[in-house]
Motif scaffolding. Sequence first.
Motif, PDB file in Angstrom:
ATOM      1  N   GLU A  99       0.809  -1.219   0.000  1.00  0.00           N
ATOM      2  CA  GLU A  99       0.000   0.000   0.000  1.00  0.00           C
ATOM      3  C   GLU A  99       0.844   1.272   0.000  1.00  0.00           C
ATOM      4  N   ASP A 100       2.054   1.206   0.538  1.00  0.00           N
ATOM      5  CA  ASP A 100       2.877   2.398   0.608  1.00  0.00           C
ATOM      6  C   ASP A 100       4.349   2.010   0.653  1.00  0.00           C
ATOM      7  N   ALA A 101       5.211   3.003   0.506  1.00  0.00           N
ATOM      8  CA  ALA A 101       6.652   2.774   0.554  1.00  0.00           C
ATOM      9  C   ALA A 101       7.341   4.023   1.074  1.00  0.00           C
ATOM     10  N   LEU A 102       8.549   3.828   1.601  1.00  0.00           N
ATOM     11  CA  LEU A 102       9.336   4.933   2.136  1.00  0.00           C
ATOM     12  C   LEU A 102      10.803   4.653   1.840  1.00  0.00           C
ATOM     13  N   PHE A 103      11.494   5.658   1.285  1.00  0.00           N
ATOM     14  CA  PHE A 103      12.901   5.512   0.927  1.00  0.00           C
ATOM     15  C   PHE A 103      13.807   5.910   2.091  1.00  0.00           C
ATOM     16  N   PHE A 104      14.931   5.210   2.207  1.00  0.00           N
ATOM     17  CA  PHE A 104      15.940   5.488   3.230  1.00  0.00           C
ATOM     18  C   PHE A 104      17.320   5.549   2.576  1.00  0.00           C
ATOM     19  N   SER A 105      18.266   6.093   3.322  1.00  0.00           N
ATOM     20  CA  SER A 105      19.626   6.248   2.793  1.00  0.00           C
ATOM     21  C   SER A 105      20.398   4.945   2.732  1.00  0.00           C
ATOM     22  N   SER A 106      20.032   3.957   3.556  1.00  0.00           N
ATOM     23  CA  SER A 106      20.711   2.657   3.544  1.00  0.00           C
ATOM     24  C   SER A 106      19.801   1.608   4.146  1.00  0.00           C
ATOM     25  N   GLY A 107      20.099   0.351   3.867  1.00  0.00           N
ATOM     26  CA  GLY A 107      19.347  -0.742   4.464  1.00  0.00           C
ATOM     27  C   GLY A 107      19.516  -0.782   5.965  1.00  0.00           C
ATOM     28  N   TYR A 108      20.716  -0.485   6.437  1.00  0.00           N
ATOM     29  CA  TYR A 108      20.971  -0.465   7.881  1.00  0.00           C
ATOM     30  C   TYR A 108      20.073   0.579   8.543  1.00  0.00           C
ATOM     31  N   GLN A 109      20.037   1.782   7.957  1.00  0.00           N
ATOM     32  CA  GLN A 109      19.202   2.844   8.512  1.00  0.00           C
ATOM     33  C   GLN A 109      17.728   2.446   8.492  1.00  0.00           C
ATOM     34  N   ALA A 110      17.306   1.787   7.413  1.00  0.00           N
ATOM     35  CA  ALA A 110      15.894   1.406   7.288  1.00  0.00           C
ATOM     36  C   ALA A 110      15.493   0.393   8.353  1.00  0.00           C
ATOM     37  N   ASN A 111      16.281  -0.658   8.531  1.00  0.00           N
ATOM     38  CA  ASN A 111      15.960  -1.646   9.561  1.00  0.00           C
ATOM     39  C   ASN A 111      16.001  -1.027  10.951  1.00  0.00           C
ATOM     40  N   LEU A 234      19.223  -3.902  -7.672  1.00  0.00           N
ATOM     41  CA  LEU A 234      18.774  -2.711  -8.390  1.00  0.00           C
ATOM     42  C   LEU A 234      19.925  -1.811  -8.834  1.00  0.00           C
ATOM     43  N   GLY A 235      21.151  -2.105  -8.397  1.00  0.00           N
ATOM     44  CA  GLY A 235      22.323  -1.441  -8.944  1.00  0.00           C
ATOM     45  C   GLY A 235      22.491   0.027  -8.599  1.00  0.00           C
ATOM     46  N   LEU A 236      21.893   0.487  -7.494  1.00  0.00           N
ATOM     47  CA  LEU A 236      21.968   1.906  -7.141  1.00  0.00           C
ATOM     48  C   LEU A 236      22.507   2.029  -5.719  1.00  0.00           C
ATOM     49  N   PHE A 237      21.889   2.822  -4.864  1.00  0.00           N
ATOM     50  CA  PHE A 237      22.259   2.938  -3.455  1.00  0.00           C
ATOM     51  C   PHE A 237      21.041   3.393  -2.670  1.00  0.00           C
ATOM     52  N   GLY A 238      21.046   3.112  -1.368  1.00  0.00           N
ATOM     53  CA  GLY A 238      19.900   3.445  -0.544  1.00  0.00           C
ATOM     54  C   GLY A 238      19.004   2.236  -0.323  1.00  0.00           C
ATOM     55  N   ALA A 239      17.806   2.488   0.215  1.00  0.00           N
ATOM     56  CA  ALA A 239      16.895   1.392   0.563  1.00  0.00           C
ATOM     57  C   ALA A 239      15.451   1.865   0.499  1.00  0.00           C
ATOM     58  N   PHE A 240      14.543   0.885   0.491  1.00  0.00           N
ATOM     59  CA  PHE A 240      13.116   1.201   0.517  1.00  0.00           C
ATOM     60  C   PHE A 240      12.415   0.209   1.433  1.00  0.00           C
ATOM     61  N   VAL A 241      11.368   0.687   2.084  1.00  0.00           N
ATOM     62  CA  VAL A 241      10.547  -0.165   2.941  1.00  0.00           C
ATOM     63  C   VAL A 241       9.124  -0.142   2.413  1.00  0.00           C
ATOM     64  N   LEU A 242       8.552  -1.324   2.243  1.00  0.00           N
ATOM     65  CA  LEU A 242       7.188  -1.474   1.738  1.00  0.00           C
ATOM     66  C   LEU A 242       6.249  -1.663   2.922  1.00  0.00           C
ATOM     67  N   LEU A 243       5.151  -0.907   2.939  1.00  0.00           N
ATOM     68  CA  LEU A 243       4.388  -0.719   4.177  1.00  0.00           C
ATOM     69  C   LEU A 243       2.877  -0.834   3.978  1.00  0.00           C
ATOM     70  N   PRO A 244       2.156  -1.159   5.068  1.00  0.00           N
ATOM     71  CA  PRO A 244       0.699  -1.017   5.062  1.00  0.00           C
ATOM     72  C   PRO A 244       0.324   0.469   5.141  1.00  0.00           C
ATOM     73  N   ARG A 245      -0.882   0.771   4.768  1.00  0.00           N
ATOM     74  CA  ARG A 245      -1.350   2.160   4.829  1.00  0.00           C
ATOM     75  C   ARG A 245      -1.285   2.693   6.267  1.00  0.00           C
ATOM     76  N   GLY A 246      -0.805   3.921   6.397  1.00  0.00           N
ATOM     77  CA  GLY A 246      -0.735   4.585   7.695  1.00  0.00           C
ATOM     78  C   GLY A 246       0.607   4.474   8.380  1.00  0.00           C
ATOM     79  N   VAL A 247       1.406   3.470   8.030  1.00  0.00           N
ATOM     80  CA  VAL A 247       2.685   3.270   8.720  1.00  0.00           C
ATOM     81  C   VAL A 247       3.722   4.297   8.257  1.00  0.00           C
TER      82      VAL A 247
END
Length: 377
Positions: A99-111, A234-247
């Motif tokens: 339902e939603d997604a949010l980008f982060f600077s790294s996988g470590y930061q995202a987790n 994906l050959g780039l840098f950074g991270a993304f988190v896939l989320l339910p609505r509202g999170v």
Amino acid sequence: MFEKRFRDRINLQQLEGLHRNPPVIEKREGRFVTIKGQKVLSFASNDYLGLGASHQLAAQVGKHFKAFGSSASSSRLVAGNYQTICRAEKTFADYFGYEDALFFSSGYQANLAILSTLFEKGDILIFDKHVHASCVKGITLSGAGLKGYRHNNLKHLEKRLEALNCKNRGVVTESLFSMDGDLLPIKPFGDLKKKHGFYGVVDEAHAFGVLGDKGRGIAKGVTDIALGTFGKALGLFGAFVLLPRGVKEYLMNFASPLIYTTSLPQAHALAAVAALELVEQADNARKIVKDVSESMGETLIREGFQVFGNAHIISVLMGDEKKAAQVSRDLLSLGILAFSARFPTVPLGKAILRLGMTALHREEDIKTFVNALKTVV
């Protein structure tokens, strides 16, 4: 005093075979890197589809950075919440079926952000004991009660769930484990989620792009949240988190690792969408990865090596930390780069050579590696 502490700990690392001294990479050309002027065949990359070495993607990245500049120049919550980024996040959510997604600077930061923010004192977090170090740090900072379960042992997970029968329970695992190379048993995991109603967080960093339909991973439908990184398939840098609505709104209001850091730039968001388009078209690359991974695993087993992994991450057991480090050095002298994973990345006494198979590898590379490994072990 500090200098002595630093020196003593480095000396101890060296004595125990745990010292880290990565080679300096001078340049990269496809599946090869140059180290001290020597062309070296690399099995140490996470560039599973070869997009990190793609001139097509590089041209797209360059075009977007030229057009939109090199920095967001602000945190996301001040002046960095660009429409371009919001649209890219929606594109990722739609592609992967969330339902939603949010980008982060790294996988470590995202987790760190999702686990330390979404869970708190009074909750229970049950985690696979082989989850990534960033997950461990995030769940530790959450303040929730913590219980590990034996790696990929869902019977043990169910015992934990039955013994910890409170309302707010989360389970943290990976879909493709970054060191072991094995896959989460998806159907049994989904069955447990239906039965026990826990909140699922699955790290799909090493699966997205390669596994599942068009690289959509394998955990959709059995987890609430999934984490991916741009810096692997994906050959780039950074991270993304896939989320339910509202999170997403909740994280933007309460996740310190997101709030107090500069946003990724607009150009990155556009480059990420370009990378995702290439991922969607990469069926041939995914087939190559599957084929070379199976061939590498089968060849190593035939030659008597103890091998783990049933996808594009292959672990060759070395056991002793010093042996693993020495084998890695010896392979490098023969023109092969292979990462020796040692404690605390893997359990003590369970050191491995960790091989990342990619769409850039060829059958002759497998023969080269196995022959070299037989020479040095």
